[in-house]
Design an enzyme around this catalytic site. Structure first.
Site: not given
Length: 421
Positions: A9, A137, A240, A269
Site C-alpha cells: 500500500y 473488504y 468473514d 488474524k
C-alpha cells in the site's frame, strides 16, 4: 542502503523509509533508533496478546522441536486435529467442519469456492455469483478483490480483470439501532436477493464491523435478518470474521451478538494471536454433506501448501488457552469502557469541524473525518508522541492489543484526540 523490500500500500515515489523494528514486549514494539512505540493497531489487528508473550513463544519453540511442517494432503497431526476440535467447540453451534489455509484472504477464497461448488453439487450450476455489501473488504487476492466495494474500495484499477458479482447497499443502522430502524437495510438486501437469487451462491459479510472499508459498525438485527433472507432465497451465508473474530467486537465472535450461525465462517488474524499466518474456514453439516459423493466433482480441489501447519496450529491452541484462562472478554469490556469514556463522551471532539462521526464497538474505536486530508501527517505526529497510529483514508482508528492497560489505552485516545486540538 536502500532495502529491496517492496512495502504494501505504498506510493514508491513519496514513501518515507520504513522504521526498522528490532523487538517488542507487551503492547509496544522497539525500533532500531531506540524508540518504543505503543501499538494502537496491534499490527493490523492480529497481535491480540501483544509482543513476545511468553506462553505463545514457548509453544512455538516446543512444537518446533517436534514437527515444524508436514503436508495435510493424505496426512494429519495432533495440533491440526486438536485445533479443529477447539474451533468447533467455541464457534457458533453447527460449524462442525474445519478447512485450513494460510491467510484470511485465502480463507475467504476457500469459502467462495466452497459455496459455488455446494450449489453445483446440488444441481444448481446457475448459482455461481456472489453477493457482497458496499463498504466491504475481504482481501487482496483476485477472488476477494471482486467482492470488495467496487466504488470506494482500493481495487477499482482491476475492474476489467475481475469477475462481476452483485452488491447490496451497506447497512446504515448503527449497532444499537431499534429493529424497526434496521428494516430499510434489510429491505434493500431483500430487493437484491429477490432480483438475483437464481444466480447467487452466497452472501458474504463482515458481521457488525466492516473493517478496512471504513469501520462501519452495524446492528445484530441485520445479521438475524440476513440469516432469514438467505434461508428464504436458498443462498449460503458466509461470515468473514477475519477481523471481528476472537473478541474484537466484545464477544468471542461477532455472530454471537445475534445468536446466528452462518453456513460458512472464516477466521484468521487473532487465530494465532498474530504469531504465525494461519486461517480456518468452518462449514456446517449441510455444506459438508453436499461434498460426500462418488463423482470426481465431489472432491474440494483446494490445498494450500502450508494449510494446517503444526507450528501455526500449536500457537493457535495456546492463544485460545490464554484468551480463555485470562478472561480476555473481561479485558475487552474494560478497553471498551475506556474507549467510550475518552472518545464517545468527549463533546469537544464530536464538535470539531473536521470530525464526521465517532464510533466504538468492543475493542475498536474510530474517529471518522470529513476528508482524508484532515489526517495528513497524523502517523508521524503520533510517533513523536510515542504511539503507532496508521489511519485508513479518512478514518483514524485504534484496535489495540487486549493486554493494553487503562493507562496505555488512555495514552492512545489522548493522542487520537490531540490531533484535533
Amino acid at each position: 542502503m536502500t532495502s529491496p523490500v517492496w512495502h504494501p500500500y505504498a506510493h514508491l515515489k513519496t514513501q518515507s523509509p520504513a522504521p526498522r523494528v528490532i523487538g517488542g514486549t507487551g503492547p509496544r514494539f522497539t525500533l532500531e533508533s531506540g524508540e518504543s512505540l505503543l501499538d494502537a493497531t496491534c499490527s493490523w489487528w492480529c497481535m491480540i496478546h501483544g509482543y513476545a508473550h511468553p506462553r505463545l513463544v514457548a509453544a512455538i519453540r516446543e512444537q518446533a522441536g517436534e514437527l515444524c511442517h508436514v503436508m495435510l494432503g493424505g496426512l494429519t497431526h495432533e495440533p491440526a486435529d486438536r485445533l479443529a476440535r477447539e474451533l468447533v467447540r467455541i464457534t457458533p453451534a453447527g460449524l462442525n467442519h474445519v478447512f485450513y489455509s494460510d491467510s484470511g484472504s485465502v480463507g475467504m477464497e476457500v469459502a467462495m469456492k466452497m459455496a459455488v461448488q455446494y450449489h453445483q453439487l446440488r444441481g444448481r450450476p446457475g448459482k455461481h455469483r456472489l453477493l457482497s455489501l458496499m463498504k466491504a473488504y475481504h482481501g487482496d487476492t483476485a477472488g476477494c478483490m471482486a467482492v470488495c466495494d467496487p466504488e470506494e474500495g482500493m481495487h477499482s484499477l482491476f475492474a476489467g480483470y475481475l469477475p462481476r458479482h452483485h452488491f447490496a447497499p451497506a447497512p446504515t443502522a448503527p449497532f444499537d439501532a431499534e429493529p424497526a430502524a434496521v428494516r430499510a437495510d434489510l429491505d434493500a438486501l431483500r430487493a437484491v436477493l429477490a432480483a438475483h437469487h437464481h444466480e447467487i451462491a452466497a452472501l458474504l459479510m463482515e458481521p457488525l464491523l466492516q473493517a478496512a472499508g471504513g469501520l462501519n459498525m452495524t446492528s445484530p438485527d441485520y445479521l438475524r435478518g440476513a440469516r432469514e433472507l438467505c434461508d428464504e432465497f436458498d443462498v449460503l451465508l458466509v461470515f468473514d470474521e477475519v477481523a471481528t473474530g476472537f473478541g474484537r467486537t466484545g464477544k468471542l465472535f461477532a455472530a454471537d451478538h445475534a445468536d446466528v450461525t452462518p453456513d460458512i465462517m472464516v477466521l484468521s488474524k487473532g487465530l494465532t494471536g498474530g504469531y504465525l499466518g494461519h486461517a480456518a474456514t468452518l462449514a456446517t453439516d449441510r455444506v459438508h454433506e453436499a461434498f460426500v459423493g462418488d463423482s470426481p466433482h465431489h472432491a474440494f480441489m483446494h490445498g494450500p501448501t502450508f494449510m494446517g501447519n503444526p507450528l501455526a496450529c500449536r500457537v493457535a491452541l495456546e492463544s485460545l488457552a490464554v484468551f480463555e484462562e485470562e478472561d480476555y472478554l473481561g479485558r475487552i469490556a474494560g478497553l471498551n469502557r475506556v474507549l467510550c469514556d475518552e472518545l464517545l463522551e468527549d463533546a469537544t471532539l464530536a464538535a470539531h469541524p473536521a470530525v464526521e462521526d465517532v464510533r466504538v464497538l468492543g475493542a475498536t474505536a474510530v474517529i471518522e473525518t470529513r476528508d482524508s486530508a484532515d489526517l495528513a501527517g497524523v502517523g508521524d505526529w503520533a510517533r513523536e508522541q510515542g504511539v503507532w497510529l496508521r489511519p485508513i483514508g479518512r478514518w483514524l482508528y485504534t484496535m489495540p492489543a487486549y493486554i493494553t492497560d487503562d493507562t496505555d489505552m488512555r495514552r492512545i485516545t489522548d493522542v487520537m484526540k490531540g490531533w484535533f486540538r
